[in-house]
Design a protein around this motif. Structure first.
Motif, short mmCIF file in Angstrom:
data_model
loop_
_atom_site.label_atom_id
_atom_site.label_comp_id
_atom_site.label_asym_id
_atom_site.label_seq_id
_atom_site.Cartn_x
_atom_site.Cartn_y
_atom_site.Cartn_z
N ALA A 1 6.56 9.35 -6.64
CA ALA A 1 7.79 8.97 -6.68
C ALA A 1 8.37 7.92 -7.97
CB ALA A 1 7.97 7.98 -5.52
N SER A 2 9.57 8.01 -8.22
CA SER A 2 9.89 6.96 -9.30
C SER A 2 9.90 5.68 -9.08
CB SER A 2 11.29 7.39 -9.85
OG SER A 2 12.24 7.01 -8.98
N ALA A 3 9.65 4.85 -9.88
CA ALA A 3 9.68 3.33 -9.71
C ALA A 3 11.08 2.92 -9.29
CB ALA A 3 9.19 2.42 -10.86
N ASP A 4 12.33 3.34 -9.90
CA ASP A 4 13.36 3.13 -9.51
C ASP A 4 13.86 3.32 -8.07
OD1 ASP A 4 14.13 2.01 -12.00
OD2 ASP A 4 14.87 4.12 -13.01
N SER A 5 13.29 4.64 -7.45
CA SER A 5 13.86 4.91 -6.46
C SER A 5 13.15 4.13 -5.20
CB SER A 5 13.12 6.44 -5.94
OG SER A 5 11.79 6.63 -6.06
N LEU A 6 11.67 3.80 -5.79
CA LEU A 6 11.10 2.63 -4.81
C LEU A 6 11.54 1.48 -4.85
CD1 LEU A 6 7.41 3.99 -5.65
CD2 LEU A 6 8.63 4.30 -3.49
N ALA A 7 12.00 0.95 -5.90
CA ALA A 7 12.62 -0.47 -5.96
C ALA A 7 13.82 -0.56 -5.06
CB ALA A 7 13.08 -0.80 -7.31
N GLU A 8 14.59 0.78 -5.02
CA GLU A 8 16.08 0.53 -4.32
C GLU A 8 15.47 0.93 -2.70
OE1 GLU A 8 20.10 3.53 -3.63
OE2 GLU A 8 18.60 3.98 -5.26
N ARG A 9 14.40 1.65 -2.70
CA ARG A 9 14.08 1.83 -1.01
C ARG A 9 13.47 0.39 -0.67
NH1 ARG A 9 12.02 6.06 2.14
NH2 ARG A 9 10.57 5.21 3.54
N GLY B 1 14.17 -2.44 -1.78
CA GLY B 1 14.86 -4.10 -2.11
C GLY B 1 14.27 -4.98 -3.09
N VAL B 2 13.46 -4.67 -4.10
CA VAL B 2 12.84 -5.28 -5.21
C VAL B 2 13.14 -4.86 -6.24
CG1 VAL B 2 11.12 -6.20 -3.31
CG2 VAL B 2 10.61 -4.07 -5.08
N HIS B 3 12.73 -5.61 -7.58
CA HIS B 3 12.95 -5.11 -8.85
C HIS B 3 11.87 -4.10 -9.22
CE1 HIS B 3 13.09 -5.55 -13.17
NE2 HIS B 3 14.29 -6.17 -13.04
N VAL B 4 12.20 -3.39 -10.16
CA VAL B 4 11.23 -2.14 -10.75
C VAL B 4 10.15 -2.96 -11.11
CG1 VAL B 4 12.44 -2.20 -13.19
CG2 VAL B 4 11.32 -0.08 -12.08
N ASN B 5 10.06 -3.70 -11.63
CA ASN B 5 8.94 -4.58 -12.30
C ASN B 5 7.77 -5.02 -11.08
OD1 ASN B 5 9.79 -4.28 -14.97
ND2 ASN B 5 10.29 -6.50 -15.16
N THR B 6 8.43 -5.21 -10.09
CA THR B 6 7.45 -5.42 -8.81
C THR B 6 6.76 -4.07 -8.52
OG1 THR B 6 9.12 -7.31 -8.15
CG2 THR B 6 7.31 -6.17 -6.37
N ALA C 1 0.89 -1.24 -0.08
CA ALA C 1 0.01 0.06 -0.03
C ALA C 1 1.02 1.49 0.12
CB ALA C 1 -0.89 0.02 1.34
N GLU C 2 2.05 1.14 0.75
CA GLU C 2 2.95 2.24 0.89
C GLU C 2 3.51 2.57 -0.75
OE1 GLU C 2 6.94 3.91 3.14
OE2 GLU C 2 5.88 2.28 3.57
N ILE C 3 3.80 1.53 -1.22
CA ILE C 3 4.42 1.66 -2.65
C ILE C 3 3.45 2.26 -3.64
CG2 ILE C 3 5.14 0.23 -4.57
CD1 ILE C 3 6.38 -1.60 -2.83
N ALA C 4 2.21 2.04 -3.45
CA ALA C 4 1.21 2.38 -4.35
C ALA C 4 0.87 3.86 -4.10
CB ALA C 4 -0.19 1.77 -4.37
N ALA C 5 1.01 4.20 -2.81
CA ALA C 5 0.65 5.68 -2.53
C ALA C 5 2.00 6.74 -2.73
CB ALA C 5 0.68 5.69 -0.79
N ARG C 6 3.10 5.97 -2.69
CA ARG C 6 4.19 6.84 -2.88
C ARG C 6 4.46 7.14 -4.47
NH1 ARG C 6 8.39 7.78 0.75
NH2 ARG C 6 8.07 6.81 2.84
#
Length: 313
Positions: free
Chosen positions: A289-297, A299-304, A279-284
């Motif tokens: 927020a960019s997918a790349d920054s969320l993936a790094e934050r 610890g998952v793949h950008v496709n996730t 839910a936090e990912i969807a909200a951010r």
């Protein structure tokens, strides 16, 4: 699927015609009209159209291991049948519900057959292909049949499943015994020689048993690497010995040593995100927020990130 106004009008007229025929004492004619409107009506109309003469054809090209394609060609020739005709029949039976395609067998990543995938060129009825594609996309169809991901349930794979259903592979083969010989010390070539089967089919049969098979892991003497030899290769590689030197010592290809070392490495576990994190990912993501920054934050793949961002309400 909602009908167009014209299609709905025709359907209503046919229903009214059936009722009228029954009212005037023509139950057989009324039943025939009602049958056309029933779930069995469409497959029947498609069969009648196919029997009326030539129909429009289209290409259908399933991909499969070369050994599987050779098996299907040989089996169809022996049966005096045609693979394209059978594929069309399979598509029609899929739509009618007479054939429920099981998910296709897969080989482990990196296996020999994955390097020898080929196309099977088929010419099928265009209407049958279109109907199968439409039916496969209906909600819940792929899930009920166990196809994962659902997009794999497409006409080419339905046709391939039907051909394998018609001409099964490895019937009567002692697969468990063959796999046990391969797991111990024998190469795929040695297993093929022991049981008297073609080597390309043995490779595929072992993979269908869940084994990862490498044709390059065969020594000059025809003996595969034992478990002790594999463990020793891993130990020596970890100590710094070159892959080339190990390949020369054990009489195998360099790629075989690479595979043995790679297989010994622990496989990373897939990270599971909690409902709160999703839910936090969807909200951010919605907030910019960019997918790349969320993936790094997280610890998952950008496709996730994209998947959760789109699927979480």
């Amino acid at each position: 699927m909602a009908l167009s106004r014209k299609d709905q009008q025709i359907k209503d007229h046919l229903a009214a015609a059936s009722t009228r025929l029954r009212d005037i004492g023509e139950p057989d004619l009324a039943g025939a009209v009602s049958f056309v409107l029933s779930p069995d009506g469409l497959p029947w109309l498609r069969r009648v159209r196919a029997d009326d003469g030539p129909t429009e054809r289209t290409h259908l090209i399933p991909t499969m291991p070369s050994a599987e394609r050779d098996h299907l060609h040989a089996a169809a020739k022996e049966a005096g049948d045609d693979l394209s005709r059978l594929a069309t029949q399979g598509l029609r039976e899929f739509v009618s519900g007479a054939f429920r395609p099981a998910p296709l067998p897969t080989s482990p990543w990196g296996s020999a057959s994955n390097a020898t995938s080929v196309n099977l060129n088929l010419s099928v009825d265009a209407d049958a292909k279109a109907a199968a594609a439409e039916y496969a996309q209906q909600e819940g169809v792929a899930e009920r049949l166990g196809w994962k991901p659902p997009r794999r349930l497409r006409p080419a794979n339905v046709a391939r499943a039907y051909l394998l259903h018609t001409f099964p592979m490895f019937e009567g083969w002692p697969l468990a015994e063959m796999a046990e010989h391969y797991r111990t010390t024998e190469s795929a070539a040695a297993v093929a020689s022991r049981f008297g089967y073609p080597e390309d089919l043995v490779l595929l049969a072992l993979e269908r048993e869940g084994l990862r098979v490498y044709e390059l892991e065969v020594t000059e003497g025809g003996r595969g690497l034992s478990e002790e030899e594999r463990a020793e290769i891993v130990r020596r590689a970890a100590a710094g010995e070159s892959v080339r030197a190990l390949a020369a010592d054990y009489g195998v290809a360099i790629m075989a040593v690479h595979r043995v070392v790679a297989d010994a490495k622990p496989k990373p576990r897939r990270k599971t995100l909690s409902a709160q994190q999703r839910a936090e990912i969807a909200a951010r993501y919605a907030a910019g927020a960019s997918a790349d920054s969320l993936a790094e934050r997280f610890g998952v793949h950008v496709n996730t990130i994209y998947r959760y961002a789109k699927s979480t309400p």
